[in-house]
Design a protein around this motif. Structure first.
Motif, PDB file in Angstrom:
ATOM      1  N   MET A   1      -2.588  12.350  -0.859  1.00 56.93           N
ATOM      2  CA  MET A   1      -1.784  11.589   0.055  1.00 56.93           C
ATOM      3  C   MET A   1      -1.089  10.480  -0.727  1.00 56.93           C
ATOM      4  SD  MET A   1      -2.952   8.977   3.128  1.00 56.93           S
ATOM      5  CE  MET A   1      -4.233  10.031   3.655  1.00 56.93           C
ATOM      6  N   LEU A   2       0.200  10.304  -0.484  1.00 62.26           N
ATOM      7  CA  LEU A   2       0.987   9.287  -1.154  1.00 62.26           C
ATOM      8  C   LEU A   2       0.803   7.946  -0.454  1.00 62.26           C
ATOM      9  CD1 LEU A   2       2.892   9.301  -3.579  1.00 62.26           C
ATOM     10  CD2 LEU A   2       4.783   9.530  -1.970  1.00 62.26           C
ATOM     11  N   LEU A   3       0.521   6.900  -1.230  1.00 65.15           N
ATOM     12  CA  LEU A   3       0.315   5.549  -0.703  1.00 65.15           C
ATOM     13  C   LEU A   3       1.504   4.691  -1.115  1.00 65.15           C
ATOM     14  CD1 LEU A   3      -3.440   5.146  -1.734  1.00 65.15           C
ATOM     15  CD2 LEU A   3      -2.517   5.994   0.434  1.00 65.15           C
ATOM     16  N   GLU A   4       2.512   4.671  -0.256  1.00 65.54           N
ATOM     17  CA  GLU A   4       3.736   3.930  -0.537  1.00 65.54           C
ATOM     18  C   GLU A   4       3.646   2.506  -0.001  1.00 65.54           C
ATOM     19  OE1 GLU A   4       7.361   6.787  -0.597  1.00 65.54           O
ATOM     20  OE2 GLU A   4       6.208   7.230   1.217  1.00 65.54           O
ATOM     21  N   PRO A   5       4.453   1.579  -0.568  1.00 65.90           N
ATOM     22  CA  PRO A   5       4.446   0.191  -0.082  1.00 65.90           C
ATOM     23  C   PRO A   5       4.833   0.117   1.393  1.00 65.90           C
ATOM     24  CG  PRO A   5       5.602   0.361  -2.173  1.00 65.90           C
ATOM     25  CD  PRO A   5       5.329   1.770  -1.703  1.00 65.90           C
ATOM     26  N   LYS A   6       4.049  -0.634   2.165  1.00 62.84           N
ATOM     27  CA  LYS A   6       4.367  -0.832   3.576  1.00 62.84           C
ATOM     28  C   LYS A   6       5.396  -1.954   3.696  1.00 62.84           C
ATOM     29  CE  LYS A   6      -0.099   0.735   5.217  1.00 62.84           C
ATOM     30  NZ  LYS A   6      -1.357   0.374   5.852  1.00 62.84           N
ATOM     31  N   PRO A   7       6.430  -1.754   4.508  1.00 63.92           N
ATOM     32  CA  PRO A   7       7.514  -2.731   4.592  1.00 63.92           C
ATOM     33  C   PRO A   7       7.096  -4.120   5.078  1.00 63.92           C
ATOM     34  CG  PRO A   7       7.980  -0.788   5.950  1.00 63.92           C
ATOM     35  CD  PRO A   7       6.646  -0.587   5.332  1.00 63.92           C
ATOM     36  N   ASP A   8       5.950  -4.230   5.761  1.00 65.08           N
ATOM     37  CA  ASP A   8       5.506  -5.532   6.275  1.00 65.08           C
ATOM     38  C   ASP A   8       4.394  -6.160   5.425  1.00 65.08           C
ATOM     39  OD1 ASP A   8       3.606  -3.621   6.975  1.00 65.08           O
ATOM     40  OD2 ASP A   8       3.184  -4.508   8.925  1.00 65.08           O
ATOM     41  N   ASN A   9       4.051  -5.542   4.302  1.00 68.21           N
ATOM     42  CA  ASN A   9       2.974  -6.040   3.442  1.00 68.21           C
ATOM     43  C   ASN A   9       3.563  -6.955   2.363  1.00 68.21           C
ATOM     44  OD1 ASN A   9       0.892  -6.419   1.597  1.00 68.21           O
ATOM     45  ND2 ASN A   9       0.303  -4.274   1.531  1.00 68.21           N
ATOM     46  N   PRO A  10       3.125  -8.239   2.310  1.00 62.23           N
ATOM     47  CA  PRO A  10       3.674  -9.173   1.325  1.00 62.23           C
ATOM     48  C   PRO A  10       3.008  -9.125  -0.057  1.00 62.23           C
ATOM     49  CG  PRO A  10       2.159 -10.330   2.755  1.00 62.23           C
ATOM     50  CD  PRO A  10       2.235  -8.902   3.271  1.00 62.23           C
ATOM     51  N   CYS A  11       2.087  -8.214  -0.279  1.00 55.93           N
ATOM     52  CA  CYS A  11       1.353  -8.141  -1.546  1.00 55.93           C
ATOM     53  C   CYS A  11       2.308  -7.992  -2.737  1.00 55.93           C
ATOM     54  CB  CYS A  11       0.390  -6.946  -1.508  1.00 55.93           C
ATOM     55  SG  CYS A  11      -0.525  -6.705  -3.046  1.00 55.93           S
ATOM     56  N   PHE A  12       2.055  -8.776  -3.788  1.00 59.25           N
ATOM     57  CA  PHE A  12       2.888  -8.694  -5.000  1.00 59.25           C
ATOM     58  C   PHE A  12       2.826  -7.306  -5.629  1.00 59.25           C
ATOM     59  CE2 PHE A  12       3.141  -8.810  -9.651  1.00 59.25           C
ATOM     60  CZ  PHE A  12       4.444  -9.237  -9.802  1.00 59.25           C
TER      61      PHE A  12
END
Length: 155
Positions: A1-12
């Motif tokens: 499963m691909l774990l792409e950046p979530k648009p609402d996640n502010p993590c660097f």
């Protein structure tokens, strides 16, 4: 499963909402219980001429080891991170990052991660101690308050 950046996640490291962030994408290997990532880091992540900054290498390993929480369906924070820099990580070098869990004792999870080049040479390795947290308490920040001299559980 691909774990792409979530648009609402502010993590660097892995968030999509941080305009200066790395927006790292990983792959979750359910069968092997491992997290994998393939990256090529440019000159904006330099630590010196031609090689990647050690702090960025630590981010890659911390993010990969942190994603291992998905196998247990828990939220965890990094309590301790130890990085061994084995060889220079070159700018624009193709990298393979892998992380897995070593053991769990209550809320405390020990994890390991490695960065290799495409020839399989070990460039860096990390060990991390992660502590499970209650996501409901994150907003109040009470989950991270520790009295002076008190330590988060250490195994």
């Amino acid at each position: 499963m691909l774990l792409e950046p979530k648009p609402d996640n502010p993590c660097f490291g892995c968030g999509g909402a941080n305009r200066r962030g790395m927006k790292l994408t990983f792959e979750q290997d359910d069968a092997g219980q491992r997290i994998h990532g393939r990256f090529r880091l440019g000159a904006e992540y330099c630590g010196g001429p031609g090689f990647i900054h050690g702090g960025i290498i630590a981010v890659l390993l911390d993010e990969a080891m942190g994603k291992v929480s998905r196998f247990r369906q828990v939220r965890a924070v990094t309590a301790e991170l130890v990085i061994e820099y084995v060889k220079f990580v070159g700018v624009d070098e193709d990298l393979i990052v892998e992380a897995r869990e070593l053991e769990r004792n209550g809320r405390v999870m020990q994890r390991t991660g490695e960065i290799r080049n495409t020839s399989g040479e070990l460039l860096a390795r990390g060990r991390g101690r992660f502590v499970e947290i209650d996501p409901a308490r994150i907003g109040s920040r009470s989950a991270t308050k520790v009295a002076p001299g008190e330590r988060i559980a250490k195994s």
